[in-house]
Enzyme design. Structure first.
Site, PDB file in Angstrom:
ATOM      1  N   HIS A   1       0.810  -1.222   0.000  1.00 21.36           N
ATOM      2  CA  HIS A   1       0.000   0.000   0.000  1.00 21.36           C
ATOM      3  C   HIS A   1       0.844   1.273   0.000  1.00 21.36           C
ATOM      4  CE1 HIS A   1      -3.585  -2.332   0.510  1.00 21.36           C
ATOM      5  NE2 HIS A   1      -3.236  -2.777   1.704  1.00 21.36           N
TER       6      HIS A   1
ATOM      7  N   ASP B   1      -2.900 -10.576  -2.035  1.00 23.88           N
ATOM      8  CA  ASP B   1      -3.373 -10.085  -0.745  1.00 23.88           C
ATOM      9  C   ASP B   1      -4.866  -9.758  -0.822  1.00 23.88           C
ATOM     10  OD1 ASP B   1      -2.087  -8.771   1.947  1.00 23.88           O
ATOM     11  OD2 ASP B   1      -3.747  -7.534   1.230  1.00 23.88           O
TER      12      ASP B   1
ATOM     13  N   HIS C   1      -6.304  -7.115  -0.027  1.00 24.83           N
ATOM     14  CA  HIS C   1      -6.519  -5.723  -0.419  1.00 24.83           C
ATOM     15  C   HIS C   1      -5.705  -5.382  -1.659  1.00 24.83           C
ATOM     16  CE1 HIS C   1      -7.014  -6.077   3.984  1.00 24.83           C
ATOM     17  NE2 HIS C   1      -8.058  -5.280   3.786  1.00 24.83           N
TER      18      HIS C   1
ATOM     19  N   ASP D   1      -4.094 -12.899   4.354  1.00 24.07           N
ATOM     20  CA  ASP D   1      -5.347 -12.339   4.845  1.00 24.07           C
ATOM     21  C   ASP D   1      -6.546 -12.684   3.975  1.00 24.07           C
ATOM     22  OD1 ASP D   1      -4.255 -10.751   2.888  1.00 24.07           O
ATOM     23  OD2 ASP D   1      -4.574  -8.848   3.921  1.00 24.07           O
TER      24      ASP D   1
END
Length: 341
Positions: free
Chosen positions: A157, A192, A194, A281
């Site tokens: 990110h 991931d 996200h 995740d």
């Protein structure tokens, strides 16, 4: 498999973070790394401390003013005459217009959200996390078939000039850029939960690095502002950014449909090397998960990635269900290693 981790990566110990209107207990905690290191040792992986490759390969990806901010902000924060707390955290988020006069204005520019407090040791932990990524990239560049960068804090990110989503330095992008010294075409596959909007931003106008991301629909879900399927790249990079969002509540079968789509994109691009941004995740019990991947599913994912038979740097991203990390890591690397030897 060669594994890289520096003990100082565990020094970052956030006390809280802000998300969706609430202060929350941190999920990106040192125990994540401890569990993954234990899994690496249990699998017989040689866990090595990375060499120090210096700041230059990090600055090849990140703005130098941002790097200076990360290195100095905590000292400046603590030097304020009022008690501003033990961690630098902004309550103002303004990139532009911003005169950058004073530490609060700098934090408004360089901290993109409330999930990235900067403590006394955050810079050191993030720096060595990036060095682990560089060490894994160097090993693959020098002929290793694969290497694991056990990165913590995670990185995907992190933007060119801003921290966000628990991420400070973009480890996967740093590794991909380092691989370009030997490999003409590098792909980054992000699995991931996200979307890695930082990786997308860094390579969005480039055609030498393909970014493919499988992630939860970002509508009202982090990062919220990017990760949609109509974001395809810009300029020379048009067509070299591929987002494959999944509806929330997707099954494991739906996840692997997206994996199949991603693998087709990789084969079409024909990369010389691969960076895998590996997030645990997507596990069904993870507090961040919106899909239902099982422990066995990570073994299947590893098998599919290994079947590409590409020089591969595996960069650790998310995974916050502490109790499952070791089992999920063993499953993934078991599947990957079944084809890689």
């Amino acid at each position: 498999m060669l594994t890289y981790f520096h003990p100082d990566q565990s020094l970052h110990h956030p006390r809280t973070y802000f998300s969706r209107g609430r202060m929350r207990m941190p999920q990106e905690v040192p125990e994540r790394a401890a569990r993954l290191v234990a899994a690496a040792f249990a699998m017989g992986f040689p866990v090595r401390e990375p060499d120090d490759f210096g700041i230059a390969p990090i600055a090849a990806v990140h703005d130098t003013h941002y790097l200076r901010f990360l290195e100095t902000v905590h000292r400046e924060w603590k030097a304020m005459p009022e008690d501003w707390g033990d961690e630098a955290m902004s309550n103002i988020f303004v990139r532009e217009p911003n005169a950058l006069r004073g530490v609060l204005a700098q934090a408004a520019r360089h901290l993109a959200d409330g999930s990235c407090p900067v403590g006394e040791h955050t810079w050191r932990a993030a720096y060595w996390s990036a060095q682990s990524a560089l060490a894994a990239a160097a090993a693959v560049r020098d002929g290793a078939p694969a290497a694991y960068a056990l990165c913590r804090p995670p990185g995907h990110h992190a933007r060119v000039d801003a921290a966000g989503g628990f991420c400070y330095l973009n480890n996967a992008a740093i590794a991909a850029q380092a691989l370009r010294a030997r490999h003409a075409r590098v792909a980054v596959l992000d699995t991931d939960m996200h979307h890695g909007q930082g990786i997308q931003e860094i390579f969005y106008a480039r055609r030498d690095v393909l970014y493919v991301s499988i992630h939860g629909d970002p509508t009202n879900f982090y990062p919220a502002v990017a990760g949609f399927d109509d974001e395809r790249g810009a300029g020379e990079g048009l067509g070299y950014n591929v987002n494959l969002p999944m509806p929330h509540g997707s099954s494991e079968a739906a996840f692997f449909e997206r994996v199949d789509d991603a693998l087709r994109e990789l084969r079409r691009f024909a990369p010389d090397a691969l960076v895998l941004s590996l997030g645990f995740d997507v596990y069904r019990d993870d507090p961040q998960s919106q899909v239902a991947v099982t422990t066995d599913g990570f073994g299947r994912l590893g098998h599919l990635i290994g079947a590409l038979r590409l020089p591969t740097v595996i960069v650790q991203e998310g995974g916050y269900h502490i109790e499952s990390l070791e089992a999920n890591a063993r499953s993934f690397f078991g599947g990957f290693g079944a084809l890689r030897g």
